[in-house]
Design a protein around this motif. Structure first.
Motif, PDB file in Angstrom:
ATOM      1  N   LEU A  54       0.990   7.640  -2.741  1.00  0.00           N
ATOM      2  CA  LEU A  54       0.354   6.523  -2.048  1.00  0.00           C
ATOM      3  C   LEU A  54      -0.980   6.148  -2.688  1.00  0.00           C
ATOM      4  O   LEU A  54      -1.323   4.964  -2.784  1.00  0.00           O
ATOM      5  CB  LEU A  54       0.141   6.885  -0.582  1.00  0.00           C
ATOM      6  N   GLU A  70       7.031   3.938  -1.505  1.00  0.00           N
ATOM      7  CA  GLU A  70       6.382   4.137  -0.208  1.00  0.00           C
ATOM      8  C   GLU A  70       7.317   4.860   0.763  1.00  0.00           C
ATOM      9  O   GLU A  70       6.883   5.733   1.529  1.00  0.00           O
ATOM     10  CB  GLU A  70       5.938   2.792   0.363  1.00  0.00           C
ATOM     11  N   GLU A 126       0.726  -3.928   2.435  1.00  0.00           N
ATOM     12  CA  GLU A 126       1.087  -2.522   2.285  1.00  0.00           C
ATOM     13  C   GLU A 126      -0.092  -1.644   1.901  1.00  0.00           C
ATOM     14  O   GLU A 126      -0.012  -0.415   1.990  1.00  0.00           O
ATOM     15  CB  GLU A 126       2.184  -2.371   1.238  1.00  0.00           C
ATOM     16  N   PRO A 154      -1.166   3.662   3.813  1.00  0.00           N
ATOM     17  CA  PRO A 154      -1.595   5.074   3.770  1.00  0.00           C
ATOM     18  C   PRO A 154      -2.494   5.464   4.936  1.00  0.00           C
ATOM     19  O   PRO A 154      -2.333   6.549   5.499  1.00  0.00           O
ATOM     20  CB  PRO A 154      -2.330   5.168   2.427  1.00  0.00           C
ATOM     21  N   LEU A 166       5.396   1.191   8.698  1.00  0.00           N
ATOM     22  CA  LEU A 166       6.015   0.799   7.439  1.00  0.00           C
ATOM     23  C   LEU A 166       6.609  -0.610   7.537  1.00  0.00           C
ATOM     24  O   LEU A 166       6.329  -1.479   6.688  1.00  0.00           O
ATOM     25  CB  LEU A 166       7.096   1.806   7.051  1.00  0.00           C
ATOM     26  N   GLU A 220       8.034  -0.382  -5.819  1.00  0.00           N
ATOM     27  CA  GLU A 220       6.860   0.137  -5.111  1.00  0.00           C
ATOM     28  C   GLU A 220       7.155   0.356  -3.630  1.00  0.00           C
ATOM     29  O   GLU A 220       6.701   1.334  -3.039  1.00  0.00           O
ATOM     30  CB  GLU A 220       5.682  -0.818  -5.286  1.00  0.00           C
ATOM     31  N   ARG A 221       7.921  -0.564  -3.016  1.00  0.00           N
ATOM     32  CA  ARG A 221       8.306  -0.367  -1.611  1.00  0.00           C
ATOM     33  C   ARG A 221       9.182   0.883  -1.482  1.00  0.00           C
ATOM     34  O   ARG A 221       9.074   1.639  -0.509  1.00  0.00           O
ATOM     35  CB  ARG A 221       9.050  -1.579  -1.090  1.00  0.00           C
TER      36      ARG A 221
END
Length: 378
Positions: A330, A298, A57, A61, A48, A294-295
């Protein structure tokens, strides 16, 4: 009298529904495994932070699933056995990752054919023992998820990814767990170690390829491939959620109890609804706020996976929900979200899970009719 009998009937059906719900969500307190969940979270923070630092990023996944599934497939034992079998699992996963991301933009019938072949092979792996069968099913699930992710990336236009980098990310995630196994071996005196997920079958004895096993492997492959054909052939909006739901909801064997089927389907639907709600968060955002959100999602997906590792044998429905929600978050992040998109995502999830359940019910009825077994009590 008619009213009274109707009320009794409704009460009886209501009691059965409540009884089924109680069984689906029954908890086994001894099934909580916090240490291994925390260990997974600690390791998952490595890819991560790395991908956040390099700004790629899109490969996260693959790394997370490489780590998670290699952990689940770890057979334990001596160092040589653990490394060799985990490395073989990682190499097979790398090959499937390469195939999935290389095929993200090909015609739907090729996707259907390849998914059918991979799923059928995974189902027939039962002849090599329960342990290898479980590992093959994990690889099958990853292939369907990777194919959906590749398709979404290919058609989103927002981000791009390289096939070789996705393969490297998967391999890196798997290698991270193998290195952790080496560290554990050194710490605990270089002896044999139990498999991390002790509840997963460890039997590796070979079995005969019986007609029921072959037929169910074929049925499962046809069902998953059928959802792929519907999703990609009809170009359904966010239709790739359908095969993901089907592969999560469909149990690996007809011998499993109906309760497990209900838990799988319930978990797939709960996970899809949760993921759809989470993906609504960045709908009206842009710029820096969108990136930060979005981070954050995750991180939420990572935490969902961690809880899945913890509660695998606490409650199977909630475990399925956690894994499905994390995977769908994801997969869905690269594509813009709106209210219509979330509606489609939930709809196709219901269709995929419902189709899997329908096929299982029909296959069970045919099996009982062929063997002459009595119908199980409701």
């Amino acid at each position: 009298m008619a009213s009274a009998s109707g009320a009794v009937g409704r009460a009886g059906h209501g009691g059965k529904a409540r009884g089924l719900a109680a069984k689906v969500f029954a908890l086994a307190p001894e099934g909580l495994r916090w240490p291994r969940g925390v260990l997974f979270l600690d390791l998952a923070l490595v890819p991560l932070i790395v991908f956040w630092a390099v700004g790629h990023e899109v490969y996260l996944p693959s790394a997370l699933f490489g780590l998670l599934f290699t952990l689940l497939a770890d057979p334990g034992g001596g160092l040589g056995q653990r490394v060799s079998r985990s490395a073989a699992f990682a190499l097979l996963g790398a090959g499937l990752t390469a195939a999935a991301f290389a095929m993200g933009g090909v015609a739907w019938y090729w996707l259907t054919l390849v998914v059918f072949a991979v799923t059928l092979t995974a189902g027939l792996a039962a002849v090599f023992g329960a342990r290898r069968f479980a590992a093959a099913l994990l690889l099958d699930v990853w292939f369907v998820i990777a194919l959906a992710l590749a398709f979404g990336l290919h058609h989103s236009g927002r981000v791009t990814s390289l096939t070789w980098a996705q393969v490297l990310a998967w391999t890196g995630g798997a290698a991270l767990w193998i290195v952790m196994g080496l560290v554990e071996w050194l710490i605990h005196g270089r002896g044999e170690r139990p498999q991390p997920i002790a509840e997963i079958p460890g039997d590796t004895s070979r079995k005969k390829l019986t007609p029921p096993l072959a037929v169910f492997a074929l049925i499962r492959a046809l069902t998953i491939a059928g959802t792929v054909a519907l999703a990609f052939g009809l170009e359904l909006s966010h239709g790739y959620w359908m095969p993901i739901a089907a592969v999560v909801a469909m149990k690996p064997s007809l011998r499993q109890a109906a309760l497990v089927s209900a838990q799988r389907v319930t978990g797939a639907v709960i996970g899809a609804v949760a993921a759809a709600l989470l993906l609504l968060v960045p709908t009206a955002l842009s710029g820096f706020r969108l990136v930060v959100t979005e981070r954050g999602l995750e991180v939420v997906a990572l935490v969902l996976f961690m809880h899945g590792v913890v509660i695998r044998f606490w409650n199977y429905a909630l475990y399925s929900a956690a894994i499905a929600a994390g995977a769908l978050v994801l997969v869905g992040l690269p594509q813009p979200s709106d209210y219509a998109a979330e509606g489609y995502r939930v709809l196709w999830t219901l269709c995929g899970a419902g189709l899997a359940l329908l096929v299982l019910l029909l296959a069970g009825l045919l099996t009982r009719r062929a063997t002459g077994a009595p119908r199980p009590p409701s």
